[in-house]
Design a protein around this motif. Structure first.
Motif, PDB file in Angstrom:
ATOM      1  N   GLU A  14     -40.909  55.529   2.695  1.00  0.00           N
ATOM      2  CA  GLU A  14     -41.015  56.321   3.924  1.00  0.00           C
ATOM      3  C   GLU A  14     -42.421  56.254   4.506  1.00  0.00           C
ATOM      4  OE1 GLU A  14     -39.159  60.110   3.004  1.00  0.00           O
ATOM      5  OE2 GLU A  14     -37.255  59.105   2.543  1.00  0.00           O
ATOM      6  N   ALA A  15     -43.454  56.179   3.648  1.00  0.00           N
ATOM      7  CA  ALA A  15     -44.824  56.001   4.150  1.00  0.00           C
ATOM      8  C   ALA A  15     -44.959  54.657   4.863  1.00  0.00           C
ATOM      9  CB  ALA A  15     -45.826  56.108   2.997  1.00  0.00           C
ATOM     10  N   ALA A  16     -44.360  53.620   4.286  1.00  0.00           N
ATOM     11  CA  ALA A  16     -44.386  52.300   4.924  1.00  0.00           C
ATOM     12  C   ALA A  16     -43.656  52.337   6.266  1.00  0.00           C
ATOM     13  CB  ALA A  16     -43.759  51.261   4.004  1.00  0.00           C
ATOM     14  N   ALA A  17     -42.550  53.061   6.322  1.00  0.00           N
ATOM     15  CA  ALA A  17     -41.794  53.180   7.574  1.00  0.00           C
ATOM     16  C   ALA A  17     -42.639  53.861   8.651  1.00  0.00           C
ATOM     17  CB  ALA A  17     -40.498  53.947   7.338  1.00  0.00           C
ATOM     18  N   TYR A  18     -43.368  54.910   8.279  1.00  0.00           N
ATOM     19  CA  TYR A  18     -44.234  55.583   9.256  1.00  0.00           C
ATOM     20  C   TYR A  18     -45.319  54.630   9.765  1.00  0.00           C
ATOM     21  CZ  TYR A  18     -42.502  60.390   8.831  1.00  0.00           C
ATOM     22  OH  TYR A  18     -41.748  61.539   8.904  1.00  0.00           O
ATOM     23  N   ASP A  19     -45.922  53.850   8.854  1.00  0.00           N
ATOM     24  CA  ASP A  19     -46.970  52.914   9.261  1.00  0.00           C
ATOM     25  C   ASP A  19     -46.430  51.881  10.250  1.00  0.00           C
ATOM     26  OD1 ASP A  19     -48.776  54.203   7.631  1.00  0.00           O
ATOM     27  OD2 ASP A  19     -48.637  52.736   5.992  1.00  0.00           O
ATOM     28  N   LEU A  20     -45.253  51.341   9.948  1.00  0.00           N
ATOM     29  CA  LEU A  20     -44.659  50.339  10.840  1.00  0.00           C
ATOM     30  C   LEU A  20     -44.196  50.952  12.153  1.00  0.00           C
ATOM     31  CD1 LEU A  20     -42.754  48.193   8.234  1.00  0.00           C
ATOM     32  CD2 LEU A  20     -44.544  47.392   9.776  1.00  0.00           C
ATOM     33  N   LEU A  21     -43.735  52.178  12.080  1.00  0.00           N
ATOM     34  CA  LEU A  21     -43.325  52.869  13.302  1.00  0.00           C
ATOM     35  C   LEU A  21     -44.516  53.024  14.246  1.00  0.00           C
ATOM     36  CD1 LEU A  21     -41.130  54.404  14.861  1.00  0.00           C
ATOM     37  CD2 LEU A  21     -41.768  56.449  13.580  1.00  0.00           C
ATOM     38  N   MET A  29     -39.176  47.379  14.897  1.00  0.00           N
ATOM     39  CA  MET A  29     -39.350  47.259  13.454  1.00  0.00           C
ATOM     40  C   MET A  29     -38.000  47.008  12.805  1.00  0.00           C
ATOM     41  SD  MET A  29     -39.994  51.150  12.221  1.00  0.00           S
ATOM     42  CE  MET A  29     -39.677  50.738  10.526  1.00  0.00           C
ATOM     43  N   SER A  30     -38.037  46.472  11.615  1.00  0.00           N
ATOM     44  CA  SER A  30     -36.789  46.145  10.928  1.00  0.00           C
ATOM     45  C   SER A  30     -36.805  46.712   9.516  1.00  0.00           C
ATOM     46  CB  SER A  30     -36.609  44.629  10.857  1.00  0.00           C
ATOM     47  OG  SER A  30     -37.603  44.064  10.010  1.00  0.00           O
ATOM     48  N   MET A  31     -35.629  46.812   8.938  1.00  0.00           N
ATOM     49  CA  MET A  31     -35.523  47.256   7.546  1.00  0.00           C
ATOM     50  C   MET A  31     -36.223  46.257   6.628  1.00  0.00           C
ATOM     51  SD  MET A  31     -33.826  50.162   7.233  1.00  0.00           S
ATOM     52  CE  MET A  31     -32.675  50.351   5.860  1.00  0.00           C
ATOM     53  N   LEU A  32     -36.140  44.982   6.955  1.00  0.00           N
ATOM     54  CA  LEU A  32     -36.796  43.968   6.133  1.00  0.00           C
ATOM     55  C   LEU A  32     -38.310  44.156   6.145  1.00  0.00           C
ATOM     56  CD1 LEU A  32     -36.606  41.438   4.388  1.00  0.00           C
ATOM     57  CD2 LEU A  32     -36.619  40.064   6.493  1.00  0.00           C
ATOM     58  N   ALA A  33     -38.862  44.460   7.322  1.00  0.00           N
ATOM     59  CA  ALA A  33     -40.307  44.693   7.418  1.00  0.00           C
ATOM     60  C   ALA A  33     -40.717  45.908   6.590  1.00  0.00           C
ATOM     61  CB  ALA A  33     -40.718  44.875   8.877  1.00  0.00           C
ATOM     62  N   VAL A  34     -39.907  46.962   6.628  1.00  0.00           N
ATOM     63  CA  VAL A  34     -40.191  48.150   5.816  1.00  0.00           C
ATOM     64  C   VAL A  34     -40.128  47.798   4.330  1.00  0.00           C
ATOM     65  CG1 VAL A  34     -39.424  50.486   5.200  1.00  0.00           C
ATOM     66  CG2 VAL A  34     -39.343  49.744   7.594  1.00  0.00           C
ATOM     67  N   TYR A  46     -31.011  49.418   2.095  1.00  0.00           N
ATOM     68  CA  TYR A  46     -29.668  49.576   2.654  1.00  0.00           C
ATOM     69  C   TYR A  46     -28.797  50.461   1.761  1.00  0.00           C
ATOM     70  CZ  TYR A  46     -30.394  46.459   6.558  1.00  0.00           C
ATOM     71  OH  TYR A  46     -30.840  45.921   7.750  1.00  0.00           O
ATOM     72  N   ARG A  47     -28.998  50.400   0.449  1.00  0.00           N
ATOM     73  CA  ARG A  47     -28.213  51.237  -0.458  1.00  0.00           C
ATOM     74  C   ARG A  47     -28.584  52.716  -0.285  1.00  0.00           C
ATOM     75  NH1 ARG A  47     -29.394  48.748  -4.764  1.00  0.00           N
ATOM     76  NH2 ARG A  47     -30.878  50.183  -5.701  1.00  0.00           N
ATOM     77  N   LYS A  52     -31.282  51.277   9.673  1.00  0.00           N
ATOM     78  CA  LYS A  52     -32.555  51.776  10.203  1.00  0.00           C
ATOM     79  C   LYS A  52     -32.425  53.208  10.727  1.00  0.00           C
ATOM     80  CE  LYS A  52     -34.362  49.943  14.024  1.00  0.00           C
ATOM     81  NZ  LYS A  52     -35.124  49.071  14.946  1.00  0.00           N
ATOM     82  N   VAL A  53     -31.327  53.504  11.391  1.00  0.00           N
ATOM     83  CA  VAL A  53     -31.117  54.871  11.877  1.00  0.00           C
ATOM     84  C   VAL A  53     -31.018  55.840  10.691  1.00  0.00           C
ATOM     85  CG1 VAL A  53     -29.507  56.395  13.085  1.00  0.00           C
ATOM     86  CG2 VAL A  53     -30.086  54.177  14.066  1.00  0.00           C
ATOM     87  N   GLY A  54     -30.335  55.425   9.628  1.00  0.00           N
ATOM     88  CA  GLY A  54     -30.228  56.251   8.432  1.00  0.00           C
ATOM     89  C   GLY A  54     -31.581  56.509   7.792  1.00  0.00           C
ATOM     90  N   LEU A  55     -32.448  55.490   7.803  1.00  0.00           N
ATOM     91  CA  LEU A  55     -33.802  55.663   7.272  1.00  0.00           C
ATOM     92  C   LEU A  55     -34.550  56.717   8.067  1.00  0.00           C
ATOM     93  CD1 LEU A  55     -36.317  54.906   5.606  1.00  0.00           C
ATOM     94  CD2 LEU A  55     -36.655  52.967   7.162  1.00  0.00           C
ATOM     95  N   PHE A  56     -34.432  56.649   9.382  1.00  0.00           N
ATOM     96  CA  PHE A  56     -35.164  57.622  10.201  1.00  0.00           C
ATOM     97  C   PHE A  56     -34.532  59.008  10.153  1.00  0.00           C
ATOM     98  CE2 PHE A  56     -37.332  53.881  11.448  1.00  0.00           C
ATOM     99  CZ  PHE A  56     -38.630  54.339  11.628  1.00  0.00           C
ATOM    100  N   GLN A  57     -33.248  59.065   9.937  1.00  0.00           N
ATOM    101  CA  GLN A  57     -32.644  60.372   9.684  1.00  0.00           C
ATOM    102  C   GLN A  57     -33.266  60.997   8.438  1.00  0.00           C
ATOM    103  OE1 GLN A  57     -28.462  59.122   9.634  1.00  0.00           O
ATOM    104  NE2 GLN A  57     -28.089  60.433  11.390  1.00  0.00           N
TER     105      GLN A  57
END
Length: 199
Positions: A14-21, A29-34, A46-47, A52-57
């Motif tokens: 989730e920290a990586a997702a915030y940085d990429l966001l 951004m993509s799930m692969l990049a995260v 994905y599991r 990507k929407v699920g990640l941000f949820q």
């Protein structure tokens, strides 16, 4: 994977997702990049999150839980509801206007499906707002304010936050200093007391 190891791994993802966001925005951004940034497998993302929407949820829910927990701690520590209100203002502003909160608002605004906006509203209203209403119930019970707690809480949040969230999300306003947030909170409280204080 043990629960504590999984929680730590999720925090890294989730920290990586915030940085990429912050760097690329939600659409670019993509799930692969995260996965690469977090040194995790794409399959794990994905599991755990679905897409990507699920990640941000999940980011929205985690952030709402964190805000609710911090508010609960601060509001339950204060025995006097008036001092709790004074303490609430700057802390609530700091949470709502944080870089992470701004990133989530930007992501929700750029989600064409509207899913993230709905989750953002549900989490904020569902987890955070009831805590504020509880405080305003205490304030009316203690004859500090007069009115319905939900109406008073809504009025207070309007006075306190105004258009600051949208201005932060659009980049029209940079981060606020602690002194600016404290001053705004004091003014919001003073205006609320003028409008609804028991004389």
């Amino acid at each position: 994977m043990r629960d504590d190891a999984k929680a730590q791994r999720k925090a890294q993802i989730e920290a990586a997702a915030y940085d990429l966001l912050a760097e690329k925005g939600f659409q670019n951004m993509s799930m692969l990049a995260v996965a690469k940034a977090a040194k995790a497998s794409n399959e794990t993302l994905y599991r755990w999150y679905g897409d990507k929407v699920g990640l941000f949820q999940a980011l929205i829910e985690t952030n709402a839980d964190r805000v609710a927990d911090r508010l609960t701690d601060r509001l339950t520590d204060a025995t006097d509801p008036k001092s709790a209100l004074t303490d609430l203002g700057p802390n609530l502003l700091a949470m709502l206007l944080s870089d992470r909160a701004v990133a989530l608002n930007q992501a929700a605004a750029s989600d064409a499906t509207g899913t993230l906006g709905k989750v953002l509203a549900e989490q904020g209203r569902g987890k955070v707002f009831p805590l504020i209403v509880d405080l305003f119930k205490r304030l009316t019970d203690n004859k500090v304010l007069t009115g319905h707690p939900v109406d008073l809480a809504t009025l207070y949040v309007d006075l306190l936050v105004g258009d600051l969230q949208i201005r932060r999300a659009t980049g029209a306003l940079g981060p606020l200093t602690d002194s600016v947030m404290t001053d705004r909170a004091q003014k919001a409280e003073a205006r609320l007391m003028t409008l609804a204080g028991v004389s």
